[in-house]
Design a protein around this motif. Sequence first.
Motif, PDB file in Angstrom:
ATOM      1  N   LEU A  19      17.870  -2.762   7.748  1.00 10.28           N
ATOM      2  CA  LEU A  19      17.063  -1.916   9.011  1.00 10.28           C
ATOM      3  C   LEU A  19      18.826  -2.122  10.233  1.00 10.28           C
ATOM      4  O   LEU A  19      19.416  -3.180   9.361  1.00 10.28           O
ATOM      5  CB  LEU A  19      16.846  -2.930   9.923  1.00 10.28           C
ATOM      6  CG  LEU A  19      14.959  -3.300   9.509  1.00 10.28           C
ATOM      7  CD1 LEU A  19      14.661  -4.405  10.155  1.00 10.28           C
ATOM      8  CD2 LEU A  19      14.729  -2.015   9.588  1.00 10.28           C
ATOM      9  N   ASN A  20      18.444  -1.122  10.944  1.00  8.04           N
ATOM     10  CA  ASN A  20      20.038  -0.956  12.020  1.00  8.04           C
ATOM     11  C   ASN A  20      19.305  -1.626  13.393  1.00  8.04           C
ATOM     12  O   ASN A  20      19.085  -0.517  13.761  1.00  8.04           O
ATOM     13  CB  ASN A  20      20.677   0.403  12.247  1.00  8.04           C
ATOM     14  CG  ASN A  20      22.290   0.286  13.381  1.00  8.04           C
ATOM     15  OD1 ASN A  20      21.329   0.525  13.995  1.00  8.04           O
ATOM     16  ND2 ASN A  20      23.338  -0.333  12.407  1.00  8.04           N
ATOM     17  N   LEU A  21      20.117  -2.535  13.575  1.00  7.44           N
ATOM     18  CA  LEU A  21      19.359  -3.322  15.237  1.00  7.44           C
ATOM     19  C   LEU A  21      20.340  -3.326  16.259  1.00  7.44           C
ATOM     20  O   LEU A  21      22.275  -3.909  16.058  1.00  7.44           O
ATOM     21  CB  LEU A  21      19.554  -4.764  15.004  1.00  7.44           C
ATOM     22  CG  LEU A  21      17.750  -4.957  13.938  1.00  7.44           C
ATOM     23  CD1 LEU A  21      17.256  -6.066  13.839  1.00  7.44           C
ATOM     24  CD2 LEU A  21      16.906  -3.605  14.317  1.00  7.44           C
ATOM     25  N   ARG A  72      18.406  -0.298  20.671  1.00  8.93           N
ATOM     26  CA  ARG A  72      18.765   0.583  18.880  1.00  8.93           C
ATOM     27  C   ARG A  72      18.485   0.155  17.721  1.00  8.93           C
ATOM     28  O   ARG A  72      18.236  -1.155  17.370  1.00  8.93           O
ATOM     29  CB  ARG A  72      19.921   0.529  18.798  1.00  8.93           C
ATOM     30  CG  ARG A  72      20.753   1.049  19.939  1.00  8.93           C
ATOM     31  CD  ARG A  72      21.226   3.341  19.832  1.00  8.93           C
ATOM     32  NE  ARG A  72      22.210   3.477  20.876  1.00  8.93           N
ATOM     33  CZ  ARG A  72      21.719   3.278  22.131  1.00  8.93           C
ATOM     34  NH1 ARG A  72      20.775   3.156  22.562  1.00  8.93           N
ATOM     35  NH2 ARG A  72      22.671   4.149  23.248  1.00  8.93           N
ATOM     36  N   ILE A  73      17.069   0.802  17.612  1.00  7.11           N
ATOM     37  CA  ILE A  73      16.514   0.713  15.667  1.00  7.11           C
ATOM     38  C   ILE A  73      16.098   1.375  14.837  1.00  7.11           C
ATOM     39  O   ILE A  73      15.878   3.024  15.102  1.00  7.11           O
ATOM     40  CB  ILE A  73      15.019  -0.219  16.551  1.00  7.11           C
ATOM     41  CG1 ILE A  73      14.401  -0.898  17.426  1.00  7.11           C
ATOM     42  CG2 ILE A  73      14.524   0.200  14.824  1.00  7.11           C
ATOM     43  CD1 ILE A  73      13.539  -1.570  17.734  1.00  7.11           C
ATOM     44  N   ALA A  89      14.287   6.104   9.279  1.00  7.11           N
ATOM     45  CA  ALA A  89      13.048   6.100  11.062  1.00  7.11           C
ATOM     46  C   ALA A  89      14.618   5.884  12.120  1.00  7.11           C
ATOM     47  O   ALA A  89      15.395   4.806  12.104  1.00  7.11           O
ATOM     48  CB  ALA A  89      11.657   5.591  11.256  1.00  7.11           C
ATOM     49  N   GLY A  90      14.653   6.466  13.655  1.00  9.71           N
ATOM     50  CA  GLY A  90      15.054   5.071  14.873  1.00  9.71           C
ATOM     51  C   GLY A  90      14.638   5.426  16.237  1.00  9.71           C
ATOM     52  O   GLY A  90      13.718   6.403  16.451  1.00  9.71           O
ATOM     53  N   ASN A 180      12.538   9.392  16.136  1.00  4.12           N
ATOM     54  CA  ASN A 180      12.445  10.288  15.027  1.00  4.12           C
ATOM     55  C   ASN A 180      11.799   9.750  13.985  1.00  4.12           C
ATOM     56  O   ASN A 180      12.247   8.343  13.351  1.00  4.12           O
ATOM     57  CB  ASN A 180      13.876  10.706  14.542  1.00  4.12           C
ATOM     58  CG  ASN A 180      14.970  10.260  14.216  1.00  4.12           C
ATOM     59  OD1 ASN A 180      15.494   9.860  12.694  1.00  4.12           O
ATOM     60  ND2 ASN A 180      15.713  10.233  15.260  1.00  4.12           N
ATOM     61  N   VAL A 181      11.321   9.891  13.248  1.00  4.84           N
ATOM     62  CA  VAL A 181      10.903   9.698  11.671  1.00  4.84           C
ATOM     63  C   VAL A 181      10.788  11.212  10.677  1.00  4.84           C
ATOM     64  O   VAL A 181      10.421  12.484  11.027  1.00  4.84           O
ATOM     65  CB  VAL A 181       9.481   8.650  11.289  1.00  4.84           C
ATOM     66  CG1 VAL A 181       8.341   9.698  11.829  1.00  4.84           C
ATOM     67  CG2 VAL A 181       9.287   8.476  10.029  1.00  4.84           C
ATOM     68  N   ASN A 182      11.747  10.684   9.560  1.00  3.01           N
ATOM     69  CA  ASN A 182      11.412  12.046   8.765  1.00  3.01           C
ATOM     70  C   ASN A 182      11.482  11.368   6.384  1.00  3.01           C
ATOM     71  O   ASN A 182      12.027   9.824   6.468  1.00  3.01           O
ATOM     72  CB  ASN A 182      13.385  12.176   8.571  1.00  3.01           C
ATOM     73  CG  ASN A 182      13.956  12.946   9.573  1.00  3.01           C
ATOM     74  OD1 ASN A 182      13.505  14.088   9.399  1.00  3.01           O
ATOM     75  ND2 ASN A 182      15.079  11.840  10.619  1.00  3.01           N
TER      76      ASN A 182
END
Length: 510
Positions: A19-21, A72-73, A89-90, A180-182
């Motif tokens: 995770l990027n927070l 930001r997630i 995803a972001g 977005n989700v990829n």
Amino acid sequence: KIYRPFVQDDWRVTKDLTLNLGLAWDMTTPTSEAHGRLANYIPSTNQLLVANQNGVNSSAGVKMYWKAFEPRIGLAWKVLGSDKTVVRAGYGIFHDSAWSQGAQGLWQNPPFFAESNFFGPAGCPFITSFCYNPAKPNASGLSFSTGFPIFNSPPTLSSFEGTLVTQPTNFKLGSVQQFNVNVERQLPGNVVLTAGYAGARGHHILLSGNNLNTFGPSNCAVGTIGCNPDGTPYIPPYLVNTAGNGNAILEFGDLGDTTYNSLQIKAETKTPKYGLYALVSYTYSRTYDNGLSDGLGSLLSAPYFPLPNWQKLDWGLSQINLNNNFTASVIYDLPFGKGKKFGGGWNNATNTALGNWQLTLIEHISSGFPDPLIDSNNQSGVFFNNGGNGNNYNRPDQVAGCDPYAADHRPPKLQWINASCFTAAVGHLGNANRVPVVGPDFVNTDFSIIKQFALPREGMGLNFRTEFFNFFNHAQFASPVNDFSAPGFGSVNSTVNNPRLVQFALKLTF
């Protein structure tokens, strides 16, 4: 000034999930002017707020917005531990701290800006002009400033007949949510396939220069566009001067909304063994807005702001919408020459002539851009000052059940829009959607042939290239004439982009 503290960290939850927070805080101060020459007209109280006077702040009453938080997630997950399938995803929020934030246009208010209605007879703009009295060009008591009063203090609004500019004192920064989700999957042949969804929501976007003091049509009934729901004429609640002249009140507001939704697919391959690189992408998307006008001359549509139900009336395709967008780029090193599959034993002369050739291709195909329809011959009885550009536009009426496209509207036919589907709106506002049609598609191919020459000195190279832009000389048609009252309405009478161009180049690297 912009202050933007932030914190951000990566958290590896498991060996397969990261995770990027993050969180940022955008603190943008409202704009001020070096000498305090800003004034803000407040329609609800019929008063001018002059910067640095009577307790008004240096931004003419515009307050700082303190709630511009930006989370930001980000997520990356190897699906069930697979090394070949990843979900990414972001989500994030961004704010616009551009020129729209503070007091843009508020310098145009008195006491810092004056207008004149000191006009002469027809053909002579001002009574101070030479044409008004050429026999006495220096008439006593007349000067240029006679027609433009000097304000040393705010004028008496009850007798002021000029234009006023307003900006909400609680003006909010424009914000955009992006998400977005990829899913990425590695396929045989060293192909990486990515498919996903991307979207955005914009709120509080600048809507500039629209006149709040716009009256609806007088010919009203229940359901008439621009009238009150009960069928009575819409009368704006702002009356500045007692003469009842209805001053123009131009708003620099934060009322713009946008949405964007898209399906995105991308395939990419890198196969050094075969000298091939390819990237193919396709996006299907829809972009809508409520008739944003930035006051910079880019307004082409006819928004009905601020009349009743304007949010619904003005909602339509954005003028930058592209339903379909396909792009393919390929680089191919031909397998001939030393070190390649064929010609490994060639001598230097043969290798120089036949080896180390490269082909490249870029193919771009997209839908046309939306074509907002206007009627410059506004016969509605409603005057608009859209976008601050002085465009008094109406829209035509659209005939129910009529296909807005001409029966055979594909190029090389000139008539793109079925003009019989639209009629002039007389005495009322047109019922056509703000953007009811889309212009011609776009197809372009760029191709190049490149010959690499090996030089005896290490680190040096020479290549000769022949490049073809618009290789197939495909005509790129512009949008059709969108003005109902203009000659050739609905026809395509121009092109964009260039015809085929061929370029030769010699490139030395060292």
